[in-house]
Write an enzyme that holds these catalytic residues in place. Sequence first.
Site, PDB file in Angstrom:
ATOM      1  N   SER A 101       0.606  -1.188   0.023  1.00 45.20           N
ATOM      2  CA  SER A 101      -0.051   0.061  -0.025  1.00 45.20           C
ATOM      3  C   SER A 101       0.774   1.358   0.012  1.00 45.20           C
ATOM      4  CB  SER A 101      -0.874  -0.108   1.162  1.00 45.20           C
ATOM      5  OG  SER A 101      -0.127  -0.409   2.436  1.00 45.20           O
ATOM      6  N   HIS A 125      -2.507  -3.107  -5.954  1.00 43.69           N
ATOM      7  CA  HIS A 125      -3.075  -2.655  -4.390  1.00 43.69           C
ATOM      8  C   HIS A 125      -4.182  -2.569  -4.494  1.00 43.69           C
ATOM      9  CE1 HIS A 125      -3.679   0.482  -1.461  1.00 43.69           C
ATOM     10  NE2 HIS A 125      -3.621  -0.633  -0.734  1.00 43.69           N
ATOM     11  N   GLU A 134      -5.287  -0.317  -7.581  1.00 46.92           N
ATOM     12  CA  GLU A 134      -4.434   0.589  -8.035  1.00 46.92           C
ATOM     13  C   GLU A 134      -3.304  -0.347  -8.520  1.00 46.92           C
ATOM     14  OE1 GLU A 134      -3.553   4.468  -5.423  1.00 46.92           O
ATOM     15  OE2 GLU A 134      -2.939   2.697  -4.179  1.00 46.92           O
ATOM     16  N   ASN A 158      -3.333   6.249  -0.733  1.00 50.04           N
ATOM     17  CA  ASN A 158      -2.773   6.509   0.482  1.00 50.04           C
ATOM     18  C   ASN A 158      -2.061   7.810   0.661  1.00 50.04           C
ATOM     19  OD1 ASN A 158      -3.958   4.421   1.991  1.00 50.04           O
ATOM     20  ND2 ASN A 158      -2.339   2.939   1.201  1.00 50.04           N
TER      21      ASN A 158
END
Length: 290
Positions: A118, A139, A151, A189
Amino acid sequence: MMRNIAIIGAGQMGTGIAQTVAAHGMKVMLSDIDLATAKAGKARIDKALVKLAGRGKIEADEAEALLARITPVADYEPLASADLIIEAATEKEAIKNAIFESAGKVLGPTAILASNTSSIPITRMANHSPDPERFIGLHFFNPVPVMGLIEVIPGLATAQVTTDRVTTFAEGLGKQVVTSQDEPGFVVNRILLPMINEAVFVLGQSTAGIEDIDKGCRLGLNHPMGPLQLADFVGLDTCLDIINVLYQTTKDTKYRPAPLLVKYVEAGWLGRKTGRGFYDYSGEAPVPTR
């Protein structure tokens, strides 16, 4: 077309990925440190499917067929037949690198090795794979069967054909795809963790209490849950790992971890998975811890 998928890591993320992949007709090898752990991961999937069947979300025979497509394995040798190997271990770079080195020894000549990281840079981890052109970030978001986003993060050496194949795979799972450059935290993130971290700063400085911080973000920002509740759901240790990667990689002080976040992790108050984080989960309903 990818038909055989291997997942290394039978924890929450790994089992969620396995369930999602198997639900779309692909065969899954679920690997962990030993066969018992891999089998326990499959058992958790079985339990989740029973709940879904009880709510009428899946037919019993469909759930049985899905589960039959998941095979727990104890070592990496069977992974040689995989079209795609997905690492879904804890967010610790040394652990992931060791997995890539071991999995790389059995990686097929056209297979792809992907990380569910992540936040950790893909280009850096690719050095521990046998072929950086066939290494990529993939991800998923928790809970994987529910969340509609993946992702895709190519590293500096990732071949375009690798990105294309993985994107097709992700879309084949019924997910929307966001492609990110290999920058710290990627897209989601990079935005989310500074917000969570800042919420912990606000709490630690007594600007507002837990309930008011979360209520303010739910109602003022129209978020489905507040940042402290979300941090508990993600896991405070995972949040700290990610914000530390952002801080250590960029050296930018805006990513400095909130001292209260560090303190909670040191206390073992990691959120829902330990029964206590910013909320106490021991009763019928979560209660703020301060």
